[in-house]
Scaffold this active site. Sequence first.
Site, PDB file in Angstrom:
ATOM      1  N   ASP A   1       0.804  -1.248  -0.008  1.00  0.00           N
ATOM      2  CA  ASP A   1      -0.084   0.033  -0.027  1.00  0.00           C
ATOM      3  C   ASP A   1       0.840   1.309   0.059  1.00  0.00           C
ATOM      4  O   ASP A   1       1.551   1.572   1.202  1.00  0.00           O
ATOM      5  CB  ASP A   1      -0.868   0.026   1.376  1.00  0.00           C
TER       6      ASP A   1
ATOM      7  N   LYS B   1       3.135  11.203  -3.658  1.00  0.00           N
ATOM      8  CA  LYS B   1       2.062  10.254  -4.373  1.00  0.00           C
ATOM      9  C   LYS B   1       1.308  11.419  -5.120  1.00  0.00           C
ATOM     10  O   LYS B   1       0.724  11.224  -6.190  1.00  0.00           O
ATOM     11  CB  LYS B   1       1.360   9.487  -3.489  1.00  0.00           C
TER      12      LYS B   1
ATOM     13  N   GLU C   1      -7.281   0.605  -4.654  1.00  0.00           N
ATOM     14  CA  GLU C   1      -7.284   0.539  -3.207  1.00  0.00           C
ATOM     15  C   GLU C   1      -8.630   0.057  -2.731  1.00  0.00           C
ATOM     16  O   GLU C   1      -8.507  -0.931  -1.799  1.00  0.00           O
ATOM     17  CB  GLU C   1      -6.840   1.795  -2.766  1.00  0.00           C
TER      18      GLU C   1
ATOM     19  N   ASP D   1     -12.767   5.764   2.576  1.00  0.00           N
ATOM     20  CA  ASP D   1     -11.175   5.687   3.012  1.00  0.00           C
ATOM     21  C   ASP D   1     -10.798   7.345   3.268  1.00  0.00           C
ATOM     22  O   ASP D   1     -10.756   8.249   2.434  1.00  0.00           O
ATOM     23  CB  ASP D   1     -10.643   5.445   1.846  1.00  0.00           C
TER      24      ASP D   1
END
Length: 623
Positions: free
Chosen positions: A21, A84, A184, A206
Amino acid sequence: MGYIELNVLNNETTTVAMGIDLGTTNSLAALWQDGRPVVIKPDGKNGKIPSVVQFPGPNAIPLVGGKALEQAVVDPRNTIFSIKRLMGRGLADVQDDLAAFPFPVTENVRGLLQIDVHGKPMTPQEISSLILMRVHDLACRAMSGNEVVKAVITVPAYFDEPQRQATRDAARLAGIEVLRIINEPTAASLAYGLDRRGEGTVVVYDLGGGTFDVSVLRIEDGVFRVLATSGDTHLGGDDLDRALIDMIRGELSEQLGPDELNDPAFLQAAKLAAEKCKVELSAHPRADLHLMVPDRRVSFRRTISREDFEAAIAPLVERTLDACRLALSDAGLTNSDIDEVVMVGGSTRVPAVLKRVEEFFGRKPHTELNPDEVVALGAAVQAHVLTGGNRDILLMDVIPLSLGLETMGGAVDKLITRNSTIPCQSTEGFTTHVDNQTGIDFNVVQGERELASDCRSLGRFKLTGIPPMPAGMPKIAVRFHVDADGLLTVSAKDESSGATASIEIQPMHGLTDAEVEGMLEASFANAQADFDARRVVDLKAELETMLRVTEKHLTTAREHLDPESLTDLEDAVRSGKHAMTLNDPREIQTVRDGFERATLPLAALLMDSVAKSALAGKKLDEV
Ligand code: AMP
């Protein structure tokens, strides 16, 4: 039921692959061990590796993870976080993020983002690869030094092809073979074994450190389709921390003055203090917000109640629910169509978040697994399946955004529509627009919009050698092929002349093969130095423990060891202390090995006395 319980019918699995992850704030990896996915937790810690890289100097080895994060306050200029957000993007895409970065981000002539690190431009892919190398390192250690080179890596469901490709490139630079990039929310659902439902609709909520994503997934026969995604790339736990800082801002500015309050280094210290208080408030009705910055003579303490905190963050929580409403309406669904809700991300531990989500969907969300780990666990499940762990479950990923070609007038002709399961292919006929046209320029685009200018261009290529003919006569077959790894190849063939042209999609804002090769060569060149530096750290840590334990038992050694063994041991302690000042791993290793040999008589003595004491009924720790 937590994760998928797979029936391992045989023990043929020889390859171990990790699930990674790769998060905006933290990254973590999981491996399949003893029939289930397990997060790698070195030294009994929680396994989270802060996705932060700090560059101490022009030629110094970068720090990655916790050690890098510690430097964020003292050296914000060279401490790179949230990389990211920059992966596979151009400067125009990331304008909103730039203000929050204390390091300069620019774009080179090819539209590739770069960060100036001590005068050297580095791409997001390279920085991300340093994080992946650290993850890789931990996985290898967890497997007792066995190489784990294959991985399934997760990305947000909304990541487009260039962002996915940038992730693949980062992995390649880190020496990791990507088995598959998966979404994800798909990974989180896998961790909960939701693919075992024949069919169903799942919402994955999330809320991480800096981002909020909500995805609506449809599961049919083990295939996950993303029906809709929504969210806010700038909403997460960091905002909850900021809400806490805002609660004390007035009092603080009296002590400090407003300018000081906006100083990046001070803000970083305040953020860490606020985060600590927030985490405590998840477990207790009140907690202290304690802020100490000795340099600035700040020592501040105030007790915050959970009630006050919840009131301060209520608008933020409501914003996440607005995004849920949007995702549901995009998917053409209502709350009552949802069969399961899965909670992901550390911020879903905030009781007020959990409560509001439960009220909104009218059902208890899944919280049985650790919300920080659930994505990595699901990735490890997928990695296990892809390395032959269980052939009964066939998991397929889907194309997140449609792929097509720009046609005359700037419209888009979609050859592969979003949510097609991969691998997939599609062929369509095209022709020329003007008489005697001998070449065609193809622009491959990705996106749902009708105009090419509103979609993302993935790359261009030319087909030449078409015989001169009236417009509309040539027959050109264009084939789109997406392989199991999600790599797109587009080829065009003129049927009359047999002329062909093709490209493997090299996305804009992506690295060329030559660039990747160049970076790999450079990393090989530095590999020995990097490896040596890490080895020195490891050896010294080992030596330190050996010294500590030996010194603790020196009195026993002096009383009971024969003179020769005692001299050897005392010499070894001296050499060991000296080795702590050395920097050559080979020299330190030699001392360490000699030390180990010299401690054998003492070890035997201690074992003996332990055994005797045990027999005499003494507790071991009394020895
Ligand atoms: P992630 O990006 O999923 O690792 O989420 C990290 C975020 O979760 C950070 O903002 C943390 O402060 C937050 N977090 C972690 N544990 C807790 C907790 N017990 N209560 C509230 N927030 C938490």
